[in-house]
Design a protein around this motif. Structure first.
Motif, mmCIF file in Angstrom:
data_model
loop_
_atom_site.group_PDB
_atom_site.id
_atom_site.type_symbol
_atom_site.label_atom_id
_atom_site.label_comp_id
_atom_site.label_asym_id
_atom_site.label_seq_id
_atom_site.Cartn_x
_atom_site.Cartn_y
_atom_site.Cartn_z
ATOM 1 N N ALA A 1 0.965 -1.146 -0.196
ATOM 2 C CA ALA A 1 0.009 0.056 0.064
ATOM 3 C C ALA A 1 0.849 1.260 -0.088
ATOM 4 O O ALA A 1 0.537 2.267 -0.723
ATOM 5 C CB ALA A 1 -1.013 -0.068 1.299
ATOM 6 N N LEU B 1 -5.188 -1.359 -5.848
ATOM 7 C CA LEU B 1 -4.845 -0.039 -5.310
ATOM 8 C C LEU B 1 -4.681 1.136 -6.257
ATOM 9 O O LEU B 1 -4.914 2.149 -6.010
ATOM 10 C CB LEU B 1 -3.606 -0.248 -4.458
ATOM 11 C CG LEU B 1 -3.814 -1.331 -3.368
ATOM 12 C CD1 LEU B 1 -2.345 -1.591 -2.602
ATOM 13 C CD2 LEU B 1 -4.750 -0.977 -2.225
ATOM 14 N N LEU C 1 -5.826 6.099 2.713
ATOM 15 C CA LEU C 1 -5.771 4.784 2.364
ATOM 16 C C LEU C 1 -5.362 4.013 3.762
ATOM 17 O O LEU C 1 -4.732 4.346 4.448
ATOM 18 C CB LEU C 1 -4.468 4.602 1.489
ATOM 19 C CG LEU C 1 -4.033 2.904 1.093
ATOM 20 C CD1 LEU C 1 -5.074 2.316 0.497
ATOM 21 C CD2 LEU C 1 -2.862 3.166 0.155
#
Length: 363
Positions: free
Chosen positions: A217, A257, A276
């Protein structure tokens, strides 16, 4: 008749098949017989019928339930089903229609009516098959064109990168940066289309490996720092270090993502925040999610997604509210859904009160 059509007769009484066979023997059909609903379901793959004649009153599993199961199968739901019944109740007929039946025959069966109804259903099946063949051809041609676009696009990106390293300044540098940015966006769309095509054809194989989700991420978020700054957007992360690695296809999940963050930036107004988050699925644990390992959320403060649109925003070519200067093709979220579901997960969208949306992935 040039083509020999296959007809499956499902009836627990052999006499019922004998009657239908006698009425249809001159039609040249390839007739198959199943003595129960379970036998029909287990043999449908080998018979590959063009039409099914299905008796309603059968022990253990009646024809209505058999019809419902066939029509719920993606591969077989297009096969026309004629219910053969002695029932005259409107409620029973309504139940059959609700289960997906296409036509009816009442007992005792009339030969003239039987032959006419089978021919009618075969015409419908022929039209469906012709449409499917046209759609497959169009899809194949589209995939070939998309694949062939990669070669000239690779040359554009390579040339743009060389120009970036040639010492350009001012407006020239800005123009080359725009070319590269647009080229990367186009390359991402092409990759999404090719992966979608593979998944839809069943040829996509996940390369599963254990990854640290927060690191993945962080990498995805970092690539958007420049574009976020240019749009005066704040990028915030809440990335929990999970106490267990997550088994995923890292490349595909990274693209998920990328799509979610790209959408969030695309639809966010200046001076707003995009968040996020990576967390345990503890707050979403139900019988359905208990086996899941992690939750990913992308929250924005943009225009949001209406409640009605939330139900179909992940469909292919479905787009949200039109916005000037914001291109929308309806592929990114469809891609995300297919990847997440291939990982046995789920994806959904909710309101981010007072403004915006929260896209959640449960893996």
């Amino acid at each position: 008749m040039d083509e020999k059509y296959s007809v499956l007769v499902v009836d627990d009484e052999p006499h019922g098949f004998d009657v239908i066979e006698a009425h249809l023997y001159r039609e040249g059909y390839e007739l198959h017989y199943a003595a129960s609903g379970m036998e029909a379901l287990s043999s449908i793959d080998s018979f590959e019928p063009d039409v099914i004649l299905l008796d309603v009153m059968m022990p253990q599993m009646d024809g209505i339930e058999v019809c419902r199961l066939i029509k719920s199968d993606t591969y077989w739901k297009h096969i026309p089903i004629i219910m053969v019944t002695a029932l005259s109740s409107k409620e029973d007929l309504a139940r059959s229609l609700d289960a997906g039946a296409d036509d009816f025959l009442t007992k005792p069966v009339s030969g003239i009516e039987l032959r006419a109804r089978v021919r009618s259903m075969l015409r419908i099946k022929q039209q469906y098959d012709a449409l499917e063949a046209t759609l497959r051809l169009r899809e194949d041609l589209s995939n070939m064109i998309v694949h062939d676009l990669r070669n000239p696009l690779t040359s554009i990106l390579m040339s743009g990168s060389l120009l970036m390293d040639s010492g350009l300044k001012g407006k020239d540098l800005e123009r080359v940066e725009l070319i590269l940015s647009s080229g990367r966006q186009l390359n991402s769309m092409i990759n999404d289309l090719l992966i979608l095509a593979k998944m839809q054809s069943g040829k996509m194989i996940l390369n599963l490996a254990e990854v640290e989700l927060s690191d993945l991420a962080t990498k995805a978020l970092s690539q958007f720092s420049g574009v976020a700054a240019s749009k005066k957007l704040r990028l915030r992360s809440q990335l929990k270090k999970l106490d267990h690695p997550v088994s995923v296809d890292a490349n595909l999940l990274y693209r998920v993502l990328d799509n979610l963050l790209s959408n969030a930036i695309k639809f966010s107004p200046p001076d707003s925040t995009i968040t996020l988050e990576v967390d345990d699925p503890s707050d979403l644990v139900t019988d359905e999610t208990a086996s899941h390992q992690a939750t990913i959320r992308v929250a924005d403060e943009g225009i949001g997604v209406s409640e009605e649109l939330q139900q179909r925003i992940f469909d292919k070519y479905e787009v949200g509210s039109p916005i000037n200067s914001v291109p929308q093709f309806g592929l990114g979220l469809a891609f995300c859904k297919m990847v997440v579901e291939a990982h046995k997960g789920r994806i959904f969208v909710e309101e981010n009160k007072p403004n915006g949306s929260i896209f959640t992935v449960v893996l």
